[in-house]
Design an enzyme around this catalytic site. Sequence first.
Site, mmCIF file in Angstrom:
data_model
loop_
_atom_site.group_PDB
_atom_site.id
_atom_site.type_symbol
_atom_site.label_atom_id
_atom_site.label_comp_id
_atom_site.label_asym_id
_atom_site.label_seq_id
_atom_site.Cartn_x
_atom_site.Cartn_y
_atom_site.Cartn_z
ATOM 1 N N ARG A 1 -2.761 -10.235 4.833
ATOM 2 C CA ARG A 1 -3.207 -10.383 3.447
ATOM 3 C C ARG A 1 -2.111 -9.783 2.567
ATOM 4 N NH1 ARG A 1 -5.745 -7.294 -0.334
ATOM 5 N NH2 ARG A 1 -7.294 -8.294 -1.653
ATOM 6 N N LYS A 10 0.839 -1.208 0.000
ATOM 7 C CA LYS A 10 0.000 0.000 0.000
ATOM 8 C C LYS A 10 0.865 1.245 0.000
ATOM 9 C CE LYS A 10 -4.251 -2.214 1.187
ATOM 10 N NZ LYS A 10 -5.262 -2.619 2.158
HETATM 11 N N1 PMM Z 1 -7.263 -4.451 0.811
HETATM 12 C C1 PMM Z 1 -7.644 -4.495 -0.471
HETATM 13 C C2 PMM Z 1 -8.676 -5.353 -0.886
HETATM 14 N N2 PMM Z 1 -9.306 -6.152 -0.005
HETATM 15 N N3 PMM Z 1 -9.556 -6.964 2.196
HETATM 16 C C3 PMM Z 1 -9.210 -6.941 3.487
HETATM 17 N N4 PMM Z 1 -9.837 -7.739 4.389
HETATM 18 N N5 PMM Z 1 -8.215 -6.109 3.941
HETATM 19 C C4 PMM Z 1 -7.537 -5.259 3.107
HETATM 20 O O1 PMM Z 1 -6.669 -4.514 3.586
HETATM 21 C C5 PMM Z 1 -7.896 -5.263 1.725
HETATM 22 C C6 PMM Z 1 -8.930 -6.149 1.301
HETATM 23 C C7 PMM Z 1 -6.968 -3.611 -1.469
HETATM 24 O O2 PMM Z 1 -5.747 -4.136 -1.849
HETATM 25 P P1 PMM Z 1 -5.475 -4.938 -3.235
HETATM 26 O O3 PMM Z 1 -5.886 -4.023 -4.360
HETATM 27 O O4 PMM Z 1 -4.034 -5.231 -3.223
HETATM 28 O O5 PMM Z 1 -6.291 -6.181 -3.249
#
Ligand code: PMM
Length: 269
Positions: free
Chosen positions: A242, A207
């Site tokens: 994650r 991020k």
């Molecule tokens: N971040 C993204 C998408 N889904 N779900 C959870 N539970 N926590 C997060 O921090 C989160 C998520 C956005 O990141 P990406 O675009 O790399 O998927």
Amino acid sequence: MGIVNVTPDSFSDGGRWLDPELAIAHGLELAADGADILDVGGESTRPGAAPVEEGEELRRIIPVVSALAARSGVAVSVDTTKAAVAIAAIDAGATIVNDVSAGRLDPRMLDTVAARSVDYIAMHMQGEPRTMQTAPHYHDVVAEVAEFLLDRLVAAEAAGIARERIMVDPGIGFGKTAEHNLTLLCELPTLVDALSDIPVLIGASRKSFLGSLVGGADAAARDDATLATTVWCFERGATAVRVHDVRSAARAARLLETVAAVTPEDVFA
Ligand code: PMM
């Protein structure tokens, strides 16, 4: 938790895995790298992202969920805010619903999860993806995020989701400045304490606030900072992270477990 984004526009890997065969191969690789969960998403939640229509979200993710549920040997979660998408993904083999809206965007979501007896991840977000980074504001970000998550826990349990099926997530980057994100990480033990026995998931991988802290313009260059964050989170009470780069996170987790389980005498005997 390894990230499988089947989207054209996610912030760090948008478009790379839009072809289902590539997404499936990527998910299988993440499982081989040590992921316990594969998180499949078809709608980007990056700041400013446009909503995706239900049919398109289903078209993107269902073949990927079904192949990974059948072949990966690990749990598959579906990253969606829509109950209908959750239902189709569960029918295709997903056993976890990862809902960045914590049940606030689709009034049927909590009942759906309860009726299907699957696990549920409720995440904190201030605002909605299109506008969330406009002017995030908190008096006390840790207390407010904890209060929100405890409220959503009450709502989820009231809908019939068993407490042991719930995990919560402070939503790093979702309606938060770099300072808010950093405060949540610094004070993770306070947050974990406030949430008593509910497991906490952290999604900080690649991020942008990590880039602003350590430099590194492109998202992949943030993997080193992500790994440091992973270690920090595991040492301060997080249950899961994650991440995009599962291999390094899984190795770090194994190392931490080993170090915690032995005394120096055991290692050097
Ligand atoms: N971040 C993204 C998408 N889904 N779900 C959870 N539970 N926590 C997060 O921090 C989160 C998520 C956005 O990141 P990406 O675009 O790399 O998927």
